[in-house]
Design a protein around this motif. Sequence first.
Motif, short mmCIF file in Angstrom:
data_model
loop_
_atom_site.label_atom_id
_atom_site.label_comp_id
_atom_site.label_asym_id
_atom_site.label_seq_id
_atom_site.Cartn_x
_atom_site.Cartn_y
_atom_site.Cartn_z
N MET A 94 0.86 -1.19 0.00
CA MET A 94 0.00 0.00 0.00
C MET A 94 0.89 1.23 0.00
N SER A 95 0.56 2.18 -0.84
CA SER A 95 1.33 3.42 -0.74
C SER A 95 0.49 4.58 -1.25
N LYS A 96 0.78 5.74 -0.69
CA LYS A 96 0.05 6.95 -1.08
C LYS A 96 0.20 7.19 -2.57
N SER A 97 1.44 6.96 -3.08
CA SER A 97 1.65 7.32 -4.48
C SER A 97 0.90 6.38 -5.41
N LYS A 98 0.64 5.14 -4.95
CA LYS A 98 -0.14 4.24 -5.81
C LYS A 98 -1.63 4.54 -5.67
N GLY A 99 -1.99 5.34 -4.69
CA GLY A 99 -3.39 5.69 -4.49
C GLY A 99 -4.21 4.51 -4.00
N ASN A 100 -3.54 3.48 -3.42
CA ASN A 100 -4.30 2.29 -3.01
C ASN A 100 -4.36 2.14 -1.49
N VAL A 101 -4.10 3.23 -0.76
CA VAL A 101 -4.18 3.10 0.69
C VAL A 101 -5.65 3.01 1.10
N VAL A 102 -5.89 2.22 2.12
CA VAL A 102 -7.27 2.01 2.55
C VAL A 102 -7.48 2.79 3.85
N ASP A 103 -8.53 3.59 3.87
CA ASP A 103 -8.77 4.49 4.98
C ASP A 103 -9.58 3.78 6.08
N PRO A 104 -8.97 3.60 7.27
CA PRO A 104 -9.68 2.89 8.34
C PRO A 104 -10.95 3.62 8.80
N TYR A 105 -10.95 4.96 8.68
CA TYR A 105 -12.15 5.70 9.08
C TYR A 105 -13.35 5.29 8.23
#
Length: 647
Positions: A300-311
Motif C-alpha cells: 500500500m502506498s500513497k503514491s499508488k493511491g491504493n491506501v485504505v482508509d480505516p475511518y
Amino acid sequence: MSKPTFYITTPIYYPSDKLHIGHTYCTVATDAIARYKRLTGYDVMFLTGTDEHGQKIEEKAKEAGVTPQEFVDRIVTGKCGILDLWKLMNISNDRFIRTTDDYHVTSIQRIFRKMYDNGDIYKGAYKGKYCTPCESFWTESQLVDGKCPDCGRPVHDAEEEAYFFRLSKYAKPVQELLESGEFLKPASRVNEMINNFIKPGLEDLCVSRTSFTWGIPVDFDPGHVVYVWVDALFNYATAMGYMNERYDDYARYWPPVNIVGKEIVRFHSIIWPAMLMSVGEPVPKQVYGHGWLVIDGGKMSKSKGNVVDPYVLAEKFGVDALRFFLLRTFPFGSDGNFSNELLINTINTDLANSLGNLVSRTTAMIEKYFGGTLIPEREAEAMDEELVEMIRGTAEKYAAQMDAFQLHLGLEEVFRLIQRANKYIDETAPWVLGRDETKKARLATVLYNLLEALRVSLILLTPFIPESCDKAFVQIGAEREARTWAAASEYGVLPADVSVRKGETLFPRIDTAKMLEELEKLHQTAKKPESKPVLPDVTIDEFARCDMRVCKILRCEAVKKSEKLLKFALDDGSGTERQILSGIHKFYEPEDLVGKKAVAILNLPPRKMMGMESNGMLLSAVKEIDGKEVLHLMLVDDDVPVGSQLC
Ligand code: ME8
C-alpha cells in the motif's frame, strides 16, 4: 499477591501522513494481545506513539508551509488524526509517547551521551557522494548513471563529520541473541537477519546528521542531530521513565515485547539490542515481526493511491467488525491480501451467520418457550457431552495460540466451538422439543448449553470485539463474574434459571453487491487529486521581481548521457539567444517544441547542469494524478509577441 507484569508496544508511527489500514492492523493486533493479557490476569502496560523527527517530516512541513511541530501536531492531535483514530478503534493503550515530548528529548540526549562516554559512540567521517547544489549525500547505489538521482548533476566524493555507533562490536552477542530462539519471532525471520545482515559483516552505524535540523540536538555538539532511529527505538524505554523523571515504571515493566512490521525487524532485532547492550539494559523479551497487508499483491502506498482508509471502513462496517476481520483473516506473521470482498465475506460468514445467529436464535427460543427465563429443571443426554467438553476445553487451546500471538488460530478455536453449538441446534431440534410439554426440562437443558457455549465464546472474543461482547453478555444474562478468565473453562456458570434479554442485532448481514458499489463510489471520490495547500503569502513587490517573459523556442535538443534534460535555444526578445536546460524529456520530444512560444523566468542565477549553463527556467504546470507526475510546458498562442512580460 501482585499480578505478573506484561509490557507490549507497537512501532511508533511517522506522522508524515494519515495512517492507513496497515498501521491500524498492527495497533489492533497489539491491542488484542494487551486485552488478552489483562483478561488472563496480567498487569499490562501497552504503549503506542509517534515518531516525529527527521528529514521527511521537515520536508513535508516545508511543503505545507508550516513548522514541523505544527505539521505533526495536526496529524497527531488534529481532527481525525492519530489519537482520534485509536479512540475510534477502541485501542486500550495505557500510554502514548510523542518523540517531541520534552522528557523524551532529554532522555535521548542523556542516552547519546552515555554511549559517547562509554566509548560506543565516536566521532568519525561519513563518506559518500555529494551533490553540492542539492546539498545531499548519496551512496554509490543510489546514483543514477553515476549522477545525482535528484537533479542529474555530477557528484563528488565528500566527507562529513558525524558520530558513529560501534555496531560492529556487538555482532557476536546479537547473533547469539538471535540464535537463542525466543528473542525474534516468527522463527523464519531469524535466518534472514543472520544471513543478510550479520554474516556479511556489521558496519558501525552513523548516528548523527548535520544536513537538517528537525531532530534532537546532540547537546555536546549542537550542529548535529541524533539519527532518527536512535531517537525512535529508545521510545520504548523513555516512555517508562528510563533516563528521565517524568515516569517511574521502568523497573516494573522492563523488558518489553515489541510488535513491529517485518520491514523494521532489522532495526529492532540488530541495532536495538546492540544499543541496549551498550547502555547495560536488558534486551526486549521478544521482537515479533508481523506481515504486511498488501493490495493485489503489492504494498500500500500513497503514491499508488491504493491506501485504505480505516475511518471509512469503520464507519461502513463498524469498529468491531473491522477489528475482527483484520485478526481473523490474516496469519499474524505472514502477508495478507486485503480486499473489500474478503472483508464482507468474513463479516457475513463469521459474525452475522455463525455468532450473530447463535445469539439471536438462542435468546429468541428462550423468549418463545420460557418467556425469557429458563426453568431450573434439567435432563441431560449423551449427545450433549461433546459440546460440554468443548465448553470446558476451548479456553486452554485458545490460550496456547494467543500466547504465541497466533491470533487467527486463537479465533479459530472459538469458532470451532460456535460452529459446534450451531450444529447442536440442528441435532437437538429445539423447535420439536418445544411442541411437547413433557420435554420442557430437556428443552431447557439444550438452551442452557447453548448459552454456556456462547458465554465462553464471548469471553474469548472480548480481546477482539470488546464492545459487541459487552452487549451480547447482557443479552445472554451473563453477569460480571460469569465473564472472567477463570469462568472461561468452566461449564455451568450461568444460573440455572438465567434470564435473557433480547437486544439489537449485533452484526447485520451485509448486502455484498450493494456495499461493493458504495465503496467503489467512495474510492472514486477519494481518488480525486488532492490539491496542495497554498504557500504562505508573498508581497506584490516580491512577485514583481520575477522577470517572466514569452520566449520563442528556436532550437531544442536532447542532452547526451542524460535521460531527463533538454537544451533550448530561445529568443527572449533581447536580440541575443538564451540557453536554458530543462528536465522535461520524459514529457516532450525536442521536435515537438521547436517554433513554439513558452514562458520562462529569466532572472534566476545561472546554473550548471551536465557541464552546461542554464540561464533561467521554462515554466510548466505540474500536478500529481493517480500517483504520477503530469507536466505541461506553459505554451502561449503564436500571436503573443516574443519578449512580452508576465505581470
Ligand atoms: O517505520 N501492513 O513508522 P511507519 C501491515 N517510525 N502493517 C503495516 C503496513 C501494512 N501495509 N504499513 C505500515 C516507522 N504498517 C517508524 C517506526 S519504531 C521505533 C519506529 C505498520 O509509520 C507496521 O507495523 O512507517 C510497520 O512496521 C509500521 O506500521 C511502520 O510505520
